[in-house]
Design an enzyme around this catalytic site. Structure first.
Site, short mmCIF file in Angstrom:
data_model
loop_
_atom_site.label_atom_id
_atom_site.label_comp_id
_atom_site.label_asym_id
_atom_site.label_seq_id
_atom_site.Cartn_x
_atom_site.Cartn_y
_atom_site.Cartn_z
N HIS A 33 39.58 42.37 105.28
CA HIS A 33 40.76 42.21 106.13
C HIS A 33 41.64 43.46 106.17
O HIS A 33 42.19 43.81 107.21
CB HIS A 33 41.58 41.02 105.62
CG HIS A 33 42.53 40.46 106.61
ND1 HIS A 33 42.12 39.86 107.79
CD2 HIS A 33 43.89 40.40 106.61
CE1 HIS A 33 43.19 39.44 108.46
NE2 HIS A 33 44.26 39.76 107.76
N SER A 74 45.46 40.42 112.78
CA SER A 74 45.39 39.13 112.10
C SER A 74 46.07 38.06 112.96
O SER A 74 45.63 37.81 114.07
CB SER A 74 46.01 39.23 110.70
OG SER A 74 45.65 38.14 109.91
N ASP A 87 35.65 40.15 105.59
CA ASP A 87 37.03 39.69 105.72
C ASP A 87 37.20 38.30 105.11
O ASP A 87 36.48 37.37 105.47
CB ASP A 87 37.42 39.66 107.21
CG ASP A 87 38.92 39.61 107.41
OD1 ASP A 87 39.62 39.00 106.59
OD2 ASP A 87 39.40 40.18 108.41
#
Length: 716
Positions: free
Chosen positions: A688, A568, A653
């Site tokens: 995610h 991330s 995501d």
């Protein structure tokens, strides 16, 4: 800031070794052509600056544009390429998966948590992916009541997540959220625990954390914008009534703020919090008056954060008002404005106050000093206090599920790079502690077979950056060992040293694992965060490089054996450091990486963008635009040699859209001058957080480990 979880928060599982002399043999990468992504030039202009984005069209699946099917075909082609390139590791990956899974005790349960007359716990069934949520009335010998069997609920679905389990004050109704897509958009259900009947109360688009009022029929919940996924409204719902009739009790007008609704631990008040990176505001009502209008606790102030709880008849406020590292203050319910706040714990330049756990008569304050956590136990009746301290060089201690407000026992978690997660009950009156459970690691794991260290690397500006590392005994500092360096460094999130049973597969094959505690986190206080965001973001990247160079200089590894990993915002870190110093790394793993900073932050329709302005900047401001462009990985790809790279993403995501890593890989393919390996893995079913369930995620780790082992020539 302090959050206030449901009774089930923290109720998760506390989670054949190889020798250091694993056989080394060069992996033979198949000689097949990589996918070629079509170029379609898009001109992006801001502040008189023109950027040409040849792969902008890859967001068409997200936009439901005309090239949606072509986007999916490209992602599938990359997946097929990865499968071919990694085909020689297939058996090894299966071995790694089974090895990691074998360390996990499949039939297990967490330490029960007492709340309002019941003991709540989760337990795991052998061979199953999901938890059973259970309770027993009065004592642990009572009959078990299974509230939710998530294994049955998830049957036939690739992804399934349950969140925010909350039991009504009369113990008869269970409210919870369900996400079947991995976009973090939850429907809310209510189960009658007497009849067993479950009803769908809110169809979709919530954060999945419903909150009960004291009347056992009113729920408050967050409603998200369906396009941007931003939390926009708080609604009030009566169980059994149509969702269309739900009353909006609060609307957030500032798109840079997140909003949440929650109940005080005492169950006396319901709060609405609105918070951006640098300002916040709280509203409240009495839990037994759900129809009342929410009153503002203190109007939002520029650059001031505050959070509130009700403790021992007063409101306690954690705030950075005139206090960089935060301080604690208090006031009475009758008068809540800042002019009435009275200081309890003053600001200290060397101690960060991270949060506090309220009890009737006690309060436990979490403080961070020199990068490490200590608990400050305050007796609010006798006005005495003491500290709970810890001895390992690097560790994480955190409050566990302390659901019962009247308890005199504080439950906390402790873990380190060599110590599995351990739950302790600590008596706040006599200072005794009792180990309630330690994560059981099956096989021949022994903590004494591993060594942990904490080092200080000097950054380019002279700042000392902590590095935590762990390795198996017998390791020699000769520069020949493989080392995986992990980093994050954003949002003030401190990347503490914690145990991972799956990591043993790396350590037992000779890897050193290290964490670079770079600026952008809060390991060394709030200033550590301030010095790693906005226009100072470059410090995050140069800190990480300095840690790598220090580990090389100290002969823990060498560039031929050094690997880096981050996800991330940590994936942004990976993208930046490969642009700045591609020569340092043998390989990089970038998980769901945020790499197209300027373009994403310039588009407020992309989910969560406007919430991030205080972290990265607003590209509409030229100075912010220039700062972001100076490090944005996608914008700084050049014609040069790059290290071996594995990049991962999820098609659904909600945090970092799939097209950022896809565009980055496409651009790297077209510009890099080396013959090193570049792989893109898109999970077409998840978002995610990757796979749901207890074991599926291990397949992702096995793939990442196999990539590292292939580069290092480790074959078993």
């Amino acid at each position: 800031m302090k959050t206030f979880p449901s009774i089930f928060a923290g109720l998760v599982l506390l989670g054949a070794c190889q020798s250091n002399n694993s056989l080394k043999k060069a992996y033979q990468w198949p000689d097949v052509p990589a996918p070629v992504c079509e170029k379609k030039a898009t001109e992006l202009v801001a502040h008189g600056d023109t950027r040409i984005d040849n792969y902008y069209w890859l967001n068409d699946y997200f936009r439901k544009g005309p090239d949606s099917s072509k986007v999916v075909k490209y992602l599938e082609a990359e997946n097929a390429y990865l499968d071919t390139m990694m085909s020689g590791t297939k058996a090894f990956r299966e071995k790694l998966y089974n090895e990691m899974k074998a360390r996990i005790k499949e039939k297990d349960e967490i330490v029960p948590v007492f709340k309002n007359g019941y003991y709540y716990y989760t337990r795991m069934v052998e061979g199953k992916e999901y938890f059973l949520y259970c309770r027993k009335k009065g004592n642990l010998e009572a009959r078990e009541e299974i509230l939710l069997d998530v294994n049955r609920m998830a049957e036939g679905l690739e992804y399934f997540a349950v969140s925010g389990l909350s039991v009504s004050p009369d113990n008869n109704l269970l409210a919870y959220g369900v996400d079947k897509v991995s976009r973090r958009q939850y429907a809310i259900y209510v189960k009658n625990l007497t009849t067993g009947v479950t009803t769908l109360e809110i169809a979709t688009g919530t954060n999945g954390n419903p909150v009960w009022a004291a009347d056992n029929k009113t729920l408050f919940y967050v409603k998200n914008n369906p396009e941007t996924l931003l939390s926009e409204k708080i609604l009030r719902h009566t169980v059994g009534s149509p969702q269309a009739g739900d009353a909006v009790v609060y609307t957030e007008k500032d798109p840079s703020n997140y909003i949440t609704v929650w109940k005080s631990k005492s169950d006396k008040y319901i709060f609405i919090s609105s918070e951006a990176t640098m300002s916040s505001e709280t509203r409240f009502i009495a839990a037994d008056s759900p129809a009342s209008p929410f009153a503002v606790f203190q109007p939002r102030m520029k650059d001031v954060l505050y959070s509130v709880e009700f403790v021992n008849g007063k409101f306690v406020i954690l705030t950075n008002l005139d206090a960089l590292n935060f301080r604690l203050m208090e006031t009475y319910p009758e008068k809540t404005g800042r002019e009435s706040w009275k200081e309890i714990i003053a600001h200290r330049p060397d101690v960060l106050i991270e949060g506090f756990e309220p009890f009737k008569g006690f309060m436990v304050v979490t403080e961070r000093q020199d990068g490490l956590i200590n608990f400050r136990v305050m007796d609010l009746v006798n006005r005495k206090e003491h500290y709970v301290k810890f001895d390992e060089p690097a560790y994480l201690a955190s409050s566990d599920a302390n659901a019962e407000y009247t308890s005199r026992v504080f439950r906390y978690n402790y873990t380190s790079l060599t110590t599995p997660r351990t739950v302790y009950d600590y008596s706040m009156t006599d200072k005794s502690k009792k180990m309630m459970k330690q994560q059981e690691v099956l096989g021949d794991f022994k903590p004494e077979n591993y060594v942990t260290e904490r080092l200080m690397a000097k950054a380019s500006d002279g700042t000392e950056v902590p590095v935590s590392l762990v390795y198996r005994k017998g390791f020699r500092k000769n520069g020949k060992s493989p080392l995986l360096l992990y980093g994050y460094g954003s949002y003030g999130y401190s990347q503490d040293a914690t145990f991972s049973s799956s990591r043993l597969s790396l350590l037992d094959r000779g890897f050193v694992y290290a964490i670079a505690h770079v600026r952008g986190g809060q390991e060394k206080g709030r200033q550590w965060y301030e010095d790693g965001k906005m226009h100072k973001k470059m410090n995050t990247f140069t800190d990480f490089i300095a840690c790598a160079e220090y580990l090389i200089h100290q002969k823990y590894t060498s560039p031929d054996h050094l690997y880096a990993m981050g996800g991330s915002a940590g994936g942004l870190l990976m993208g930046a450091v490969v642009n700045l110093r591609p020569d340092l790394w043998k390989g990089i793993i970038a998980q769901v990486p945020f790499v197209d900073v300027v373009t994403t932050m310039s588009d407020p329709t992309i989910p969560l963008t406007t919430n991030e302005y205080d972290e990265w900047g607003n590209p509409a401001v030229k100075a912010d635009y220039d700062a972001m462009k100076s490090y944005s990985p996608y914008d700084n790809v050049e014609k040069k040699a790059y290290p071996n790279m594995l990049v991962t993403t999820g098609l659904h995501d909600s945090q970092v859209q799939y097209f950022e890593p896809a565009k980055w890989v496409a651009k790297l393919r077209g510009m890099k001058t080396d013959k090193n390996i570049l792989l893109l893995k898109t999970n077409m079913e998840t978002g995610h957080g990757g796979a749901s369930g207890r074991f599926k995620y291990l397949k992702d780790i096995a793939l990442e480990d196999a990539f590292l082992f292939a580069l290092e020539g480790i074959t078993e």
